[in-house]
Write an enzyme that holds these catalytic residues in place. Structure first.
Site, PDB file in Angstrom:
ATOM      1  N   HIS A   1       0.903  -0.714   0.411  1.00  0.00           N
ATOM      2  CA  HIS A   1      -0.720  -0.278  -0.254  1.00  0.00           C
ATOM      3  C   HIS A   1       1.175   1.464   0.149  1.00  0.00           C
ATOM      4  O   HIS A   1       0.588   2.339  -0.707  1.00  0.00           O
ATOM      5  CB  HIS A   1      -0.623   0.060   1.023  1.00  0.00           C
ATOM      6  CG  HIS A   1      -1.900   1.463   1.563  1.00  0.00           C
ATOM      7  ND1 HIS A   1      -2.913   0.882   0.521  1.00  0.00           N
ATOM      8  CD2 HIS A   1      -1.629   2.528   1.797  1.00  0.00           C
ATOM      9  CE1 HIS A   1      -3.468   2.651   1.050  1.00  0.00           C
ATOM     10  NE2 HIS A   1      -2.926   3.371   1.613  1.00  0.00           N
ATOM     11  N   GLU A   2       2.044   1.178   1.129  1.00  0.00           N
ATOM     12  CA  GLU A   2       2.980   2.746   0.496  1.00  0.00           C
ATOM     13  C   GLU A   2       3.545   2.521   0.095  1.00  0.00           C
ATOM     14  O   GLU A   2       3.661   4.003  -0.936  1.00  0.00           O
ATOM     15  CB  GLU A   2       3.895   2.680   2.096  1.00  0.00           C
ATOM     16  CG  GLU A   2       2.737   2.699   3.584  1.00  0.00           C
ATOM     17  CD  GLU A   2       1.616   3.702   3.603  1.00  0.00           C
ATOM     18  OE1 GLU A   2       1.342   4.903   3.094  1.00  0.00           O
ATOM     19  OE2 GLU A   2       0.143   3.687   4.499  1.00  0.00           O
TER      20      GLU A   2
ATOM     21  N   HIS B   1       1.576   5.019  -2.806  1.00  0.00           N
ATOM     22  CA  HIS B   1       1.981   5.579  -2.591  1.00  0.00           C
ATOM     23  C   HIS B   1       2.903   6.708  -2.820  1.00  0.00           C
ATOM     24  O   HIS B   1       3.674   7.463  -3.582  1.00  0.00           O
ATOM     25  CB  HIS B   1       1.638   6.328  -0.890  1.00  0.00           C
ATOM     26  CG  HIS B   1       0.321   6.098  -0.233  1.00  0.00           C
ATOM     27  ND1 HIS B   1      -0.908   6.677  -0.962  1.00  0.00           N
ATOM     28  CD2 HIS B   1      -0.187   5.242   0.663  1.00  0.00           C
ATOM     29  CE1 HIS B   1      -1.346   5.739  -0.315  1.00  0.00           C
ATOM     30  NE2 HIS B   1      -1.306   6.026   0.342  1.00  0.00           N
TER      31      HIS B   1
ATOM     32  N   GLU C   1      -4.729   7.758  -2.785  1.00  0.00           N
ATOM     33  CA  GLU C   1      -5.369   6.745  -2.195  1.00  0.00           C
ATOM     34  C   GLU C   1      -5.111   5.720  -3.487  1.00  0.00           C
ATOM     35  O   GLU C   1      -5.645   4.111  -3.592  1.00  0.00           O
ATOM     36  CB  GLU C   1      -6.613   7.099  -1.630  1.00  0.00           C
ATOM     37  CG  GLU C   1      -6.471   5.790  -0.290  1.00  0.00           C
ATOM     38  CD  GLU C   1      -5.631   5.753   0.577  1.00  0.00           C
ATOM     39  OE1 GLU C   1      -5.037   6.613   0.234  1.00  0.00           O
ATOM     40  OE2 GLU C   1      -5.829   4.477   1.071  1.00  0.00           O
TER      41      GLU C   1
HETATM   42 ZN    ZN Z   1      -3.780   5.117   2.340  1.00  0.00          ZN
END
Ligand code: ZN
Length: 508
Positions: free
Chosen positions: A265-266, A269, A295
């Site tokens: 997830h990170e 980003h 996101e």
């Molecule tokens: Zn996030």
């Protein structure tokens, strides 16, 4: 007559402010990753000084006069890209400069008191202690919108727009209503299924092994470790910029796949940040659009890509090798189901991608009502619990598990929650488009090749900076306005086959 130096001067000033922001980012990263306990007080002083310097630079009269003179030309002699730089610089300038110094100081003091009050209230599960601070944060949020020329009834929209340029409560409402109508029965069907994921054979995986595996995965999908790193913190986050991207993760024994998926997830980003052109950092040409698009990038990698079969076909052998996991301990089907576990949880951050969106719809509903005055702060816990029952089919045990679970409101971050859900919708919508434009992509995933999807995201999203607002960018890339239909379809296609019991198909 256009002075060719004015734009160059503006860009130089923006770079300078950006340098300062990157230092502030680094210092607060350090605070969350490395800071010795006894050094916190000194660090707080350092942060106050940096905030002062930043405020001075970003409200500088010389910056304002550069903006004024570029705008007075009506933009006729500016290129499209130069106009983007001016527009975004003006937006940032106004966000800060329109606030009286007295308000900024009062807000900083309230933020710190309210955070402290929230921590204690959550610890004791005592909402009444926190309520006065929430009331004051709401008043200040209305006051802040007022300084930007928004009437009281548009205050919530102002805060939504802060996180996602161009979005409003009225634009979000029908999207969430449609999502809710499709999601509530889907969640019921999945959580009532006799098939349950069982990650317990994975409990106790060595932290060292997890570190190795997640590093290999995140590097393989494209994170550039020569200008970024991953460390451990209490709450995973991604900070920094294209020149130096800092991510964190955490290892949780009872949730053995959490470090992996939170790192991916990170990384989503981080890839978005690393995709910004370094030479444009601090300007509208080198800055992410907003929270929802950000996101969408993290969710796309975490969910559409890394919870999919092709991804696991490639990584499963290495996963088993690192941890010495034979099929007798966990079969491939069980492992895949564990990676796609769906289960009702009162806490948002513990929730899976199917139930997660209902947590957000709940918060959006309540924020809207707090702002339009139809919900009193004192009635918030009851409203929370009632809506939780309606949407998720569960009532939190206490306020710590319910209305007090999130930090956001204590810092006055209203209008932020919808971004998470919009991000999920946009991720599914991008995924739809990607599958049409890049056929056979998943065959490449099976071979561990993620380069084509990353190049696509680089070109269509990352390199666009802030040229287009949230909705315009989605429309440009997918040909459609933001819509929940692709997300609902994706969730049904991924999860129903896993959780629909067929004779002989039960995982053992
Ligand atoms: Zn996030």
């Amino acid at each position: 007559m256009k002075n060719p130096n004015t734009h160059t001067e503006l860009v130089a000033k923006l770079h300078r402010i950006n340098q300062l922001e990157s230092v502030i980012g680094l210092v607060s990263w350090d605070e969350q990753v490395n800071l010795p306990e006894g050094s916190a007080e000194r660090r707080a002083d350092q942060m106050v000084l940096l905030a002062e310097l930043h405020h001075r630079e970003s409200t500088d009269v010389a910056l304002e006069s550069l903006l004024d003179s570029l705008e007075s030309e009506g933009g006729a002699e500016l290129s499209f890209d130069e106009k983007v730089v001016v527009r975004e610089a003006r937006r940032d300038f106004d966000r800060v400069a329109k606030l009286p110094a007295e308000f900024v100081a009062r807000k900083a003091a309230l933020d710190s008191q309210a955070y402290h009050a929230w921590e204690i209230a959550r610890e004791k599960s005592d909402y009444a202690e926190y309520a006065p601070y929430l009331r004051r944060q709401l008043d200040m949020a209305r006051e802040e919108a007022g300084y930007h020329g928004h009437t009281e009834s548009a205050a919530y929209d102002f805060h939504i727009d802060t996180h996602d340029p161009g979005m409003s409560a009225a634009a979000i409402e029908p999207l969430f209503a449609e999502l809710r109508a499709g999601l509530v029965p889907l969640v019921r069907e999945i959580v009532n299924s006799p098939i349950k994921a069982d990650p317990s054979p994975l409990i106790g995986l060595s932290v060292e092994g997890q570190r190795t595996f997640l590093k290999e995965v995140t590097e393989r999908i494209g994170f550039d470790y020569s200008r970024g790193r991953i460390d451990v913190s209490a709450h995973p986050f991604c900070s920094g910029d294209a020149a130096d991207t800092r991510m964190t993760t955490r290892f949780v024994e009872s949730a053995p796949l959490e470090a992996l998926f939170s790192s991916i997830h990170e990384t989503g980003h981080g890839l978005y940040e690393q995709g910004q052109p370094v030479e444009h950092l601090g300007t509208g040409l080198g800055t992410a659009v907003g929270m929802a698009i950000h996101e969408s990038q993290s969710r796309l990698w975490e969910n559409q890509v890394a919870r999919g079969r092709p991804f696991w076909r490639f990584f499963e052998p290495r996963f088993r090798e690192i941890f010495g996991l034979g099929p007798d301990r966990i079969s491939s089907d069980q492992l895949f189901l564990a990676a796609n576990e769906v289960k009702l949880h009162p806490i948002r951050v513990e929730s899976d991608e199917v139930t997660y969106n209902l947590h957000i719809i709940l918060r959006f509903e309540l924020e809207k009502r707090l702002f339009d005055g139809t919900l009193e702060v004192s009635d918030l816990p009851d409203a929370w619990n009632a809506l939780s029952l309606e949407l998720l089919g569960l009532t939190p045990k206490n306020d710590a598990e319910g209305v007090l679970q999130d930090v956001h409101w204590s810092g006055g971050a209203f209008g932020y929650f919808p971004s998470y859900c919009l991000g999920n919708m946009i991720a599914a919508q991008l995924w739809n488009t990607i599958k049409v434009e890049l056929p056979d992509l998943e065959r490449e995933f099976e071979k561990g090749d993620f380069s084509r999807i990353l190049s696509w995201l680089r070109e269509k999203i990352h390199h666009q900076g802030q040229r287009y607002d949230t909705m315009a960018l989605v429309r440009r890339v997918t040909g459609d306005a933001i819509t929940p239909a692709p997300l609902l379809r994706y969730l049904r296609e991924r999860y129903l086959p896993l959780y629909q019991a067929r004779p002989g198909s039960m995982p053992k």
